[in-house]
Scaffold this motif. Structure first.
Motif, PDB file in Angstrom:
ATOM      1  N   GLN A 134       0.832  -1.227   0.000  1.00 18.01           N
ATOM      2  CA  GLN A 134       0.000   0.000   0.000  1.00 18.01           C
ATOM      3  C   GLN A 134       0.855   1.262   0.000  1.00 18.01           C
ATOM      4  OE1 GLN A 134      -3.246  -0.305  -0.171  1.00 18.01           O
ATOM      5  NE2 GLN A 134      -3.161  -2.531   0.081  1.00 18.01           N
ATOM      6  N   HIS A 135       2.172   1.090   0.041  1.00 23.68           N
ATOM      7  CA  HIS A 135       3.079   2.242   0.161  1.00 23.68           C
ATOM      8  C   HIS A 135       2.922   3.176  -1.029  1.00 23.68           C
ATOM      9  CE1 HIS A 135       6.955   4.374   0.173  1.00 23.68           C
ATOM     10  NE2 HIS A 135       7.017   4.087   1.455  1.00 23.68           N
ATOM     11  N   GLU A 136       2.899   4.475  -0.723  1.00 25.99           N
ATOM     12  CA  GLU A 136       2.630   5.489  -1.747  1.00 25.99           C
ATOM     13  C   GLU A 136       3.554   5.344  -2.970  1.00 25.99           C
ATOM     14  OE1 GLU A 136       2.776   9.289   0.153  1.00 25.99           O
ATOM     15  OE2 GLU A 136       2.378  10.305  -1.762  1.00 25.99           O
ATOM     16  N   LEU A 137       4.856   5.190  -2.735  1.00 24.46           N
ATOM     17  CA  LEU A 137       5.803   5.173  -3.852  1.00 24.46           C
ATOM     18  C   LEU A 137       6.184   3.763  -4.293  1.00 24.46           C
ATOM     19  CD1 LEU A 137       8.088   8.029  -2.535  1.00 24.46           C
ATOM     20  CD2 LEU A 137       6.324   8.181  -4.303  1.00 24.46           C
ATOM     21  N   LEU A 138       6.288   2.842  -3.320  1.00 20.21           N
ATOM     22  CA  LEU A 138       6.786   1.494  -3.619  1.00 20.21           C
ATOM     23  C   LEU A 138       5.688   0.492  -3.916  1.00 20.21           C
ATOM     24  CD1 LEU A 138       9.288   0.979  -0.659  1.00 20.21           C
ATOM     25  CD2 LEU A 138       9.915   1.250  -3.063  1.00 20.21           C
ATOM     26  N   GLY A 139       4.464   0.844  -3.502  1.00 20.27           N
ATOM     27  CA  GLY A 139       3.366  -0.120  -3.451  1.00 20.27           C
ATOM     28  C   GLY A 139       3.191  -0.949  -4.710  1.00 20.27           C
ATOM     29  N   GLU A 140       3.194  -0.275  -5.849  1.00 23.61           N
ATOM     30  CA  GLU A 140       2.937  -0.975  -7.103  1.00 23.61           C
ATOM     31  C   GLU A 140       4.043  -1.992  -7.412  1.00 23.61           C
ATOM     32  OE1 GLU A 140       1.955   0.667 -11.459  1.00 23.61           O
ATOM     33  OE2 GLU A 140       1.277   1.947  -9.805  1.00 23.61           O
ATOM     34  N   MET A 141       5.287  -1.571  -7.209  1.00 18.78           N
ATOM     35  CA  MET A 141       6.431  -2.469  -7.472  1.00 18.78           C
ATOM     36  C   MET A 141       6.380  -3.665  -6.530  1.00 18.78           C
ATOM     37  SD  MET A 141       9.771  -0.097  -8.044  1.00 18.78           S
ATOM     38  CE  MET A 141       9.358   1.292  -7.021  1.00 18.78           C
ATOM     39  N   VAL A 142       6.072  -3.390  -5.271  1.00 15.60           N
ATOM     40  CA  VAL A 142       6.035  -4.462  -4.270  1.00 15.60           C
ATOM     41  C   VAL A 142       4.934  -5.455  -4.628  1.00 15.60           C
ATOM     42  CG1 VAL A 142       5.505  -4.981  -1.856  1.00 15.60           C
ATOM     43  CG2 VAL A 142       7.016  -3.066  -2.407  1.00 15.60           C
ATOM     44  N   ALA A 143       3.759  -4.940  -4.944  1.00 15.17           N
ATOM     45  CA  ALA A 143       2.627  -5.818  -5.248  1.00 15.17           C
ATOM     46  C   ALA A 143       2.926  -6.683  -6.473  1.00 15.17           C
ATOM     47  CB  ALA A 143       1.375  -4.972  -5.480  1.00 15.17           C
ATOM     48  N   ASP A 144       3.666  -6.126  -7.424  1.00 18.38           N
ATOM     49  CA  ASP A 144       3.944  -6.816  -8.668  1.00 18.38           C
ATOM     50  C   ASP A 144       5.115  -7.800  -8.549  1.00 18.38           C
ATOM     51  OD1 ASP A 144       3.774  -7.228 -11.415  1.00 18.38           O
ATOM     52  OD2 ASP A 144       5.306  -5.719 -11.838  1.00 18.38           O
ATOM     53  N   LYS A 145       6.114  -7.449  -7.741  1.00 21.86           N
ATOM     54  CA  LYS A 145       7.385  -8.191  -7.797  1.00 21.86           C
ATOM     55  C   LYS A 145       7.796  -8.924  -6.529  1.00 21.86           C
ATOM     56  CE  LYS A 145       9.507  -5.565 -11.494  1.00 21.86           C
ATOM     57  NZ  LYS A 145      10.768  -5.058 -12.014  1.00 21.86           N
ATOM     58  N   LEU A 146       7.286  -8.525  -5.384  1.00 24.93           N
ATOM     59  CA  LEU A 146       7.782  -9.139  -4.134  1.00 24.93           C
ATOM     60  C   LEU A 146       6.965 -10.377  -3.772  1.00 24.93           C
ATOM     61  CD1 LEU A 146       9.733  -8.953  -1.674  1.00 24.93           C
ATOM     62  CD2 LEU A 146       7.939  -7.656  -0.508  1.00 24.93           C
ATOM     63  N   ILE A 147       7.678 -11.488  -3.574  1.00 18.31           N
ATOM     64  CA  ILE A 147       7.043 -12.719  -3.074  1.00 18.31           C
ATOM     65  C   ILE A 147       7.622 -12.978  -1.688  1.00 18.31           C
ATOM     66  CG2 ILE A 147       6.714 -15.199  -3.414  1.00 18.31           C
ATOM     67  CD1 ILE A 147       7.221 -14.770  -6.414  1.00 18.31           C
ATOM     68  N   TYR A 148       6.746 -13.089  -0.701  1.00 17.74           N
ATOM     69  CA  TYR A 148       7.194 -13.309   0.686  1.00 17.74           C
ATOM     70  C   TYR A 148       6.867 -14.747   1.074  1.00 17.74           C
ATOM     71  CZ  TYR A 148       6.878 -12.848   5.835  1.00 17.74           C
ATOM     72  OH  TYR A 148       6.998 -13.018   7.198  1.00 17.74           O
ATOM     73  N   SER A 165      13.685 -28.658  -3.084  1.00 15.15           N
ATOM     74  CA  SER A 165      12.342 -29.260  -3.212  1.00 15.15           C
ATOM     75  C   SER A 165      11.556 -28.620  -4.357  1.00 15.15           C
ATOM     76  CB  SER A 165      11.594 -29.107  -1.882  1.00 15.15           C
ATOM     77  OG  SER A 165      10.449 -28.315  -2.011  1.00 15.15           O
ATOM     78  N   GLU A 166      11.013 -29.470  -5.217  1.00 20.63           N
ATOM     79  CA  GLU A 166      10.215 -28.973  -6.345  1.00 20.63           C
ATOM     80  C   GLU A 166       8.994 -28.204  -5.859  1.00 20.63           C
ATOM     81  OE1 GLU A 166       8.930 -31.820  -9.280  1.00 20.63           O
ATOM     82  OE2 GLU A 166      10.982 -32.632  -9.366  1.00 20.63           O
ATOM     83  N   ALA A 167       8.399 -28.719  -4.764  1.00 24.77           N
ATOM     84  CA  ALA A 167       7.152 -28.121  -4.269  1.00 24.77           C
ATOM     85  C   ALA A 167       7.358 -26.652  -3.894  1.00 24.77           C
ATOM     86  CB  ALA A 167       6.648 -28.905  -3.062  1.00 24.77           C
ATOM     87  N   PHE A 168       8.532 -26.328  -3.383  1.00 22.80           N
ATOM     88  CA  PHE A 168       8.833 -24.948  -2.988  1.00 22.80           C
ATOM     89  C   PHE A 168       8.706 -24.015  -4.196  1.00 22.80           C
ATOM     90  CE2 PHE A 168      12.484 -21.848  -2.412  1.00 22.80           C
ATOM     91  CZ  PHE A 168      11.835 -21.015  -1.519  1.00 22.80           C
ATOM     92  N   PHE A 169       9.338 -24.376  -5.303  1.00 20.07           N
ATOM     93  CA  PHE A 169       9.312 -23.514  -6.487  1.00 20.07           C
ATOM     94  C   PHE A 169       7.922 -23.491  -7.125  1.00 20.07           C
ATOM     95  CE2 PHE A 169      13.702 -24.646  -5.744  1.00 20.07           C
ATOM     96  CZ  PHE A 169      14.269 -23.391  -5.686  1.00 20.07           C
ATOM     97  N   GLU A 170       7.211 -24.606  -7.018  1.00 21.29           N
ATOM     98  CA  GLU A 170       5.829 -24.618  -7.509  1.00 21.29           C
ATOM     99  C   GLU A 170       4.991 -23.626  -6.726  1.00 21.29           C
ATOM    100  OE1 GLU A 170       4.313 -28.632  -7.438  1.00 21.29           O
ATOM    101  OE2 GLU A 170       5.816 -29.208  -8.934  1.00 21.29           O
ATOM    102  N   GLN A 171       5.180 -23.633  -5.404  1.00 18.71           N
ATOM    103  CA  GLN A 171       4.430 -22.701  -4.558  1.00 18.71           C
ATOM    104  C   GLN A 171       4.761 -21.256  -4.915  1.00 18.71           C
ATOM    105  OE1 GLN A 171       5.302 -24.579  -0.630  1.00 18.71           O
ATOM    106  NE2 GLN A 171       3.634 -23.256   0.027  1.00 18.71           N
ATOM    107  N   LEU A 172       6.029 -20.983  -5.200  1.00 22.90           N
ATOM    108  CA  LEU A 172       6.445 -19.624  -5.553  1.00 22.90           C
ATOM    109  C   LEU A 172       5.969 -19.241  -6.954  1.00 22.90           C
ATOM    110  CD1 LEU A 172      10.182 -19.622  -4.353  1.00 22.90           C
ATOM    111  CD2 LEU A 172       8.224 -18.614  -3.174  1.00 22.90           C
ATOM    112  N   GLY A 173       5.702 -20.244  -7.776  1.00 18.10           N
ATOM    113  CA  GLY A 173       5.277 -19.973  -9.145  1.00 18.10           C
ATOM    114  C   GLY A 173       6.426 -19.581 -10.052  1.00 18.10           C
ATOM    115  N   VAL A 174       7.622 -20.104  -9.759  1.00 20.06           N
ATOM    116  CA  VAL A 174       8.811 -19.814 -10.585  1.00 20.06           C
ATOM    117  C   VAL A 174       9.513 -21.137 -10.891  1.00 20.06           C
ATOM    118  CG1 VAL A 174       9.133 -17.516  -9.568  1.00 20.06           C
ATOM    119  CG2 VAL A 174      10.365 -19.477  -8.596  1.00 20.06           C
ATOM    120  N   PRO A 175      10.363 -21.156 -11.946  1.00 18.89           N
ATOM    121  CA  PRO A 175      11.109 -22.392 -12.212  1.00 18.89           C
ATOM    122  C   PRO A 175      12.132 -22.657 -11.099  1.00 18.89           C
ATOM    123  CG  PRO A 175      11.428 -20.741 -13.977  1.00 18.89           C
ATOM    124  CD  PRO A 175      10.651 -20.083 -12.900  1.00 18.89           C
TER     125      PRO A 175
END
Ligand code: A2P
Length: 257
Positions: free
Chosen positions: A162-176, A197-207
């Motif tokens: 929700q951050h005024e300046l960072l919010g959009e980048m965070v929402a788009d790019k940060l996976i916690y 573990s394969e399951a970890f990367f599947e959960q993250l949605g990345v190769p």
């Protein structure tokens, strides 16, 4: 000029009986890059007692923030854990550290892997717009023994997007990805095990990670660093530094001994 200056404590937050954080004033001449640490401490019987602490606060903030363990017989933290608003702490004038994106080769994804207070440098990094410019995804993995030790969850999950300046980048790019090892939780297991573990990367949605696209910053205990580096090196990744950027960089999390 002394190597340290005196900063005033502005707030203190006790997360658990082993973990607390605090904010202080910042001298305008004190500069640092995201991911760096400074020596901070207290005057004990006329002598400065200092330890390395990563800045949690982003480099552009006018306050400093630090995350600390409490070691009951630790020379510094047994005292530091009692600080109150209005008290003074000492802050070193020079910041340093290896967790800098310029020590990494360019890549698609940046993994920030921290255990315990090893989260601290990554808090400043995930608030740095330059890091979001350099990578398609920033994947923050925080490993703790217990759920209540997952500090800053609310800031990461609710406030930053929700951050005024960072919010959009965070929402788009940060996976916690918080993970816990000693009680039930939606994510469980140690970081080096997750990386295999394969399951970890599947959960993250990345190769699954590879040397071509993935970059890593590690901060934790010596054992966590060793076990994680072993996995990375087994996959052909190499450590970077100021003169030779590489696939990963490491920093030891602070211990008060
Ligand atoms: P575990 O509970 O299995 O020991 P600590 O508070 O001791 O620094 O631990 C923080 C987190 O780091 C815990 O989840 C702990 O898991 C984990 N950890 C401890 N040793 C290692 C290691 N060698 N590699 C990866 N994670 C580790």
């Amino acid at each position: 000029m002394s190597n340290f200056y005196s900063a005033e404590v502005l707030s203190v937050h006790h997360w658990t009986d082993r973990l607390f954080s605090f904010t202080t004033t910042r001298e305008s001449s004190f500069r640092y890059q995201s991911g760096q640490f400074a020596m901070i401490g207290l005057d004990v019987e006329g002598k400065p007692l200092m330890r390395a602490y990563s800045m949690v606060s982003p480099h552009y903030d006018d306050q400093l923030e630090f995350l600390s363990i409490k070691v009951p017989d630790g020379p510094l933290t047994s005292r530091l854990q009692n600080i109150q608003v209005g008290d003074s702490i000492l802050v070193g004038r020079k910041a340093s550290g290896t967790l800098l994106s310029q020590n990494l080769l360019s890549g698609k994804r940046l993994y920030l892997l921290g255990t315990g207070t090893g989260l601290a440098p990554f808090m400043s990094i995930i608030q740095d717009p330059d890091v979001y410019e350099k990578f398609e995804k920033i994947i923050l993995v925080h490993g703790c023994r217990h759920v209540h030790e997952l500090a800053y969850q609310q800031r990461i999950v609710d406030e930053l997007p929700q951050h005024e300046l960072l919010g959009e980048m965070v929402a788009d790019k940060l996976i916690y990805y918080p993970t816990v090892t000693r009680e039930p939780f939606r994510n469980q297991g140690r970081i080096p095990v997750l990386l295999e573990s394969e399951a970890f990367f599947e959960q993250l949605g990345v190769p699954a990670f590879d040397a071509a696209d993935d970059r890593f910053m590690l901060c934790g205990s010596p054992a966590m660093l060793k076990d994680t580096v072993d996995v990375l090196e087994a996959h052909g990744l190499a450590e970077g530094n100021m003169s030779h950027p590489g696939h990963y960089v490491i920093e030891r999390a602070f211990v008060d001994k």
